[in-house]
Design a protein around this motif. Structure first.
Motif, PDB file in Angstrom:
ATOM      1  N   LEU A 172      21.088 -20.067  28.505  1.00 50.19           N
ATOM      2  CA  LEU A 172      20.908 -19.361  29.778  1.00 50.19           C
ATOM      3  C   LEU A 172      22.264 -19.097  30.455  1.00 50.19           C
ATOM      4  CD1 LEU A 172      18.101 -20.073  32.367  1.00 50.19           C
ATOM      5  CD2 LEU A 172      20.367 -19.434  33.076  1.00 50.19           C
ATOM      6  N   PRO A 173      23.045 -20.143  30.788  1.00 53.86           N
ATOM      7  CA  PRO A 173      24.347 -19.848  31.412  1.00 53.86           C
ATOM      8  C   PRO A 173      25.310 -19.111  30.485  1.00 53.86           C
ATOM      9  CG  PRO A 173      24.040 -22.235  31.168  1.00 53.86           C
ATOM     10  CD  PRO A 173      22.767 -21.583  30.751  1.00 53.86           C
ATOM     11  N   ALA A 198      30.475 -22.058  42.148  1.00 55.24           N
ATOM     12  CA  ALA A 198      29.377 -22.876  42.691  1.00 55.24           C
ATOM     13  C   ALA A 198      28.163 -22.029  43.127  1.00 55.24           C
ATOM     14  CB  ALA A 198      29.886 -23.760  43.832  1.00 55.24           C
ATOM     15  N   PRO A 199      28.371 -20.906  43.840  1.00 55.36           N
ATOM     16  CA  PRO A 199      27.186 -20.121  44.229  1.00 55.36           C
ATOM     17  C   PRO A 199      26.434 -19.586  43.004  1.00 55.36           C
ATOM     18  CG  PRO A 199      29.120 -19.442  45.498  1.00 55.36           C
ATOM     19  CD  PRO A 199      29.616 -20.347  44.412  1.00 55.36           C
ATOM     20  N   LEU A 200      27.179 -19.203  41.964  1.00 56.97           N
ATOM     21  CA  LEU A 200      26.519 -18.715  40.743  1.00 56.97           C
ATOM     22  C   LEU A 200      25.781 -19.865  40.048  1.00 56.97           C
ATOM     23  CD1 LEU A 200      25.953 -16.559  38.605  1.00 56.97           C
ATOM     24  CD2 LEU A 200      28.167 -17.103  37.562  1.00 56.97           C
ATOM     25  N   ALA A 201      26.435 -21.027  39.963  1.00 53.11           N
ATOM     26  CA  ALA A 201      25.793 -22.175  39.312  1.00 53.11           C
ATOM     27  C   ALA A 201      24.512 -22.561  40.051  1.00 53.11           C
ATOM     28  CB  ALA A 201      26.755 -23.361  39.280  1.00 53.11           C
ATOM     29  N   ARG A 202      24.563 -22.534  41.389  1.00 52.76           N
ATOM     30  CA  ARG A 202      23.358 -22.882  42.173  1.00 52.76           C
ATOM     31  C   ARG A 202      22.253 -21.860  41.928  1.00 52.76           C
ATOM     32  NH1 ARG A 202      27.229 -24.340  46.610  1.00 52.76           N
ATOM     33  NH2 ARG A 202      27.096 -26.607  46.833  1.00 52.76           N
ATOM     34  N   LEU A 203      22.633 -20.583  41.859  1.00 53.77           N
ATOM     35  CA  LEU A 203      21.633 -19.533  41.615  1.00 53.77           C
ATOM     36  C   LEU A 203      21.020 -19.704  40.214  1.00 53.77           C
ATOM     37  CD1 LEU A 203      20.227 -16.810  42.243  1.00 53.77           C
ATOM     38  CD2 LEU A 203      22.278 -15.649  41.401  1.00 53.77           C
ATOM     39  N   VAL A 225      34.603 -21.398  29.654  1.00 55.91           N
ATOM     40  CA  VAL A 225      34.418 -22.861  29.573  1.00 55.91           C
ATOM     41  C   VAL A 225      33.756 -23.377  30.849  1.00 55.91           C
ATOM     42  CG1 VAL A 225      35.624 -25.079  29.470  1.00 55.91           C
ATOM     43  CG2 VAL A 225      36.351 -23.220  27.997  1.00 55.91           C
ATOM     44  N   ALA A 226      34.351 -23.007  32.010  1.00 56.80           N
ATOM     45  CA  ALA A 226      33.849 -23.548  33.283  1.00 56.80           C
ATOM     46  C   ALA A 226      32.453 -23.032  33.574  1.00 56.80           C
ATOM     47  CB  ALA A 226      34.795 -23.149  34.416  1.00 56.80           C
ATOM     48  N   GLY A 227      32.136 -21.863  33.025  1.00 60.11           N
ATOM     49  CA  GLY A 227      30.921 -21.188  33.455  1.00 60.11           C
ATOM     50  C   GLY A 227      29.674 -21.499  32.666  1.00 60.11           C
ATOM     51  N   HIS A 228      29.747 -22.229  31.546  1.00 55.40           N
ATOM     52  CA  HIS A 228      28.476 -22.415  30.846  1.00 55.40           C
ATOM     53  C   HIS A 228      28.110 -23.870  30.573  1.00 55.40           C
ATOM     54  CE1 HIS A 228      30.963 -22.487  27.201  1.00 55.40           C
ATOM     55  NE2 HIS A 228      29.908 -22.906  26.531  1.00 55.40           N
TER      56      HIS A 228
END
Ligand code: HEM
Length: 421
Positions: A150-151, A355-360, A240-243
């Protein structure tokens, strides 16, 4: 006299799977202490909440890894893909940090994040369809089938990575993020080389035919505001940070809710509590248990302990977020907590840009999963679950999460009036 230091990281499976008792014991003994990392480098670990928050925001504690490598090679091991790909915002200080963060921030403004919601929901829904095809009583791996792709799919959308290329890239990152002790194994070197070559090709393609994605936005800034090395480093860091972080939040979060059926039922009864639940899951499950590399440029006193200049500092977010001086009953998962923000996304100028993307992503992931399968359960003994990520310092996620999804039913998604973000 030989100095004896406690080792931090590279723990035995029992501690790696559930490090919080170990953190508490170390924090009680000495909230700021000198340790030896699993790779042999000495460092200082910061375990209490106030000292951790101070360390994350102290300009005398630098993030310039390349300068530290040149000044004092005893503070850090060179990671993959090598120092030439380390020139991104998480490894530099102002003014470079300000410039790089401002450029990448163009893709993280609230309307652009909000606009991703339908695409995220479509990815989540398709992944659930694929797992549902196995039947309601089949055992499926929620990490492989949902939490991870998903991420990865979302970061692919954000960067404009063609869907057909994602599995190849995904496989390389899996090798690289497994971690290792000592020198990288040949397969990790191959994966790193593959990623670097791929990203360079992607940049070349976007130079030829730009689109509306983040790579095209950054390519347009290249030369004027951004060197090619910074561009490639930034893309590498974003993937890396994003998934893996978000995948771990989803996987760790599902386990924490199954471990606490009362909290899960409270959430199912009132889905409007999901945003607060996600922040509590970040605090409680520590998908990023320690902040990334930092080094003192001069002596700094934290919690009454003086750390000399040129020493590596490791901020334990997982420990700080369980500090009883900050969070009453810290070892209790409580989706109704009103204790204010935790340090799970960091603090100060390096506070997580995503952070806002991760929360979404996490909100949509839980809405879709629990909406269809409110009765999902573990398919193996709880003790059989294993957390692994190299030395266990910067990432904490499950290797696999076998579950039985159960019949598809229920409607969990809250109405727009209930949404908080
Ligand atoms: C649950 C998911 C996530 C967690 C727990 C998390 C956690 C963190 C933490 C703790 C930091 C600060 C590290 C430090 O100061 O050493 C950080 C920085 C960062 N994160 Fe995240 N992250 C998550 C998801 C994401 C996503 C989805 C993205 C982007 C797509 C992202 C992009 C970044 C970036 C670019 C930085 C560097 C910010 C800077 O140096 O100014 N993160 N993250």
């Amino acid at each position: 006299m030989t100095e004896t230091l406690a080792t931090w990281g590279g723990w035995a499976p029992a501690i790696r799977d559930d490090p919080f008792g170990h953190f508490a014991e170390a924090r009680t003994r000495c909230p700021v202490q000198r340790v030896r990392l699993a790779d042999g480098h000495p460092a200082w670990v910061v375990l209490g909440y106030d000292a951790a928050r101070q360390a994350l925001n102290d300009p005398r504690i630098s993030k310039d890894m390349l300068a530290a490598l040149q000044d004092n090679s005893d503070v850090v091991a060179e990671g993959l893909p090598g120092p030439e790909f380390s020139r991104h915002m998480l490894n530099v200080d102002p003014p470079d940090h300000t410039r790089l963060r401002r450029l990448v921030s163009r893709a993280f403004v609230p309307p652009m994040i909000a606009a991703l919601e339908p695409a995220i929901r479509a990815i989540a829904s398709n992944l659930l369809d694929e797992m549902d095809a196995a039947g309601p009583h089949a055992t499926v791996d929620l990490i492989e089938g949902y939490a991870y792709p998903l991420p990865f799919g979302v970061i692919g959308e954000l960067l404009g990575i063609p869907a057909a290329d994602r599995p190849r890239l995904h496989a390389w990152f899996q090798v690289l993020l497994t971690g290792w002790a000592g020198d990288p194994p040949p397969e990790a070197v191959d994966a790193s080389d593959g990623i670097v070559a791929y990203l360079a090709e992607l940049v070349a393609a976007k130079r030829r035919s730009p689109a509306g994605d983040l790579v095209s936005v950054l390519v347009a800034a290249e030369d004027d505001a951004l060197t090619t090395q910074e561009l490639l480093s930034s893309l590498f860091q974003l993937v890396v940070a994003g998934h893996d972080t978000t995948a771990s939040l989803i996987g760790n979060g599902v386990v924490a809710l199954l471990d606490h059926p009362g909290q899960l039922q409270a959430l199912l009864a009132d889905p409007g509590r999901l945003p607060a639940t996600i922040d509590e899951l970040v605090r409680f499950t520590a998908p990023v248990p320690h902040a990334t590399f930092r080094v003192t440029t001069e002596a700094v006193t934290l919690d009454g302990v003086e750390i000399p200049a040129h020493e590596q500092v490791l901020v334990s977010l997982g420990s700080a977020n369980r500090d009883p001086g900050r969070f009453p009953a810290p070892d209790v998962l409580d989706i109704g907590r009103s204790d204010g923000p935790n340090l799970g996304f960091g603090h100060g100028i390096h506070y997580c840009l995503g952070a806002p993307l991760a929360r979404l992503e996490a909100r949509v992931a839980f809405e879709e999963l629990l909406g269809r399968h409110p009765g999902l359960r573990l398919a193996v003994d709880r003790d059989a679950l294993a957390w692994a990520h190299g030395d266990g310092l910067v990432l904490r996620g499950l290797v696999s999460l076998p579950v039985v999804l159960g019949p598809s039913r229920g409607q969990f998604i809250p109405g727009p009036g209930q949404r908080q973000g």
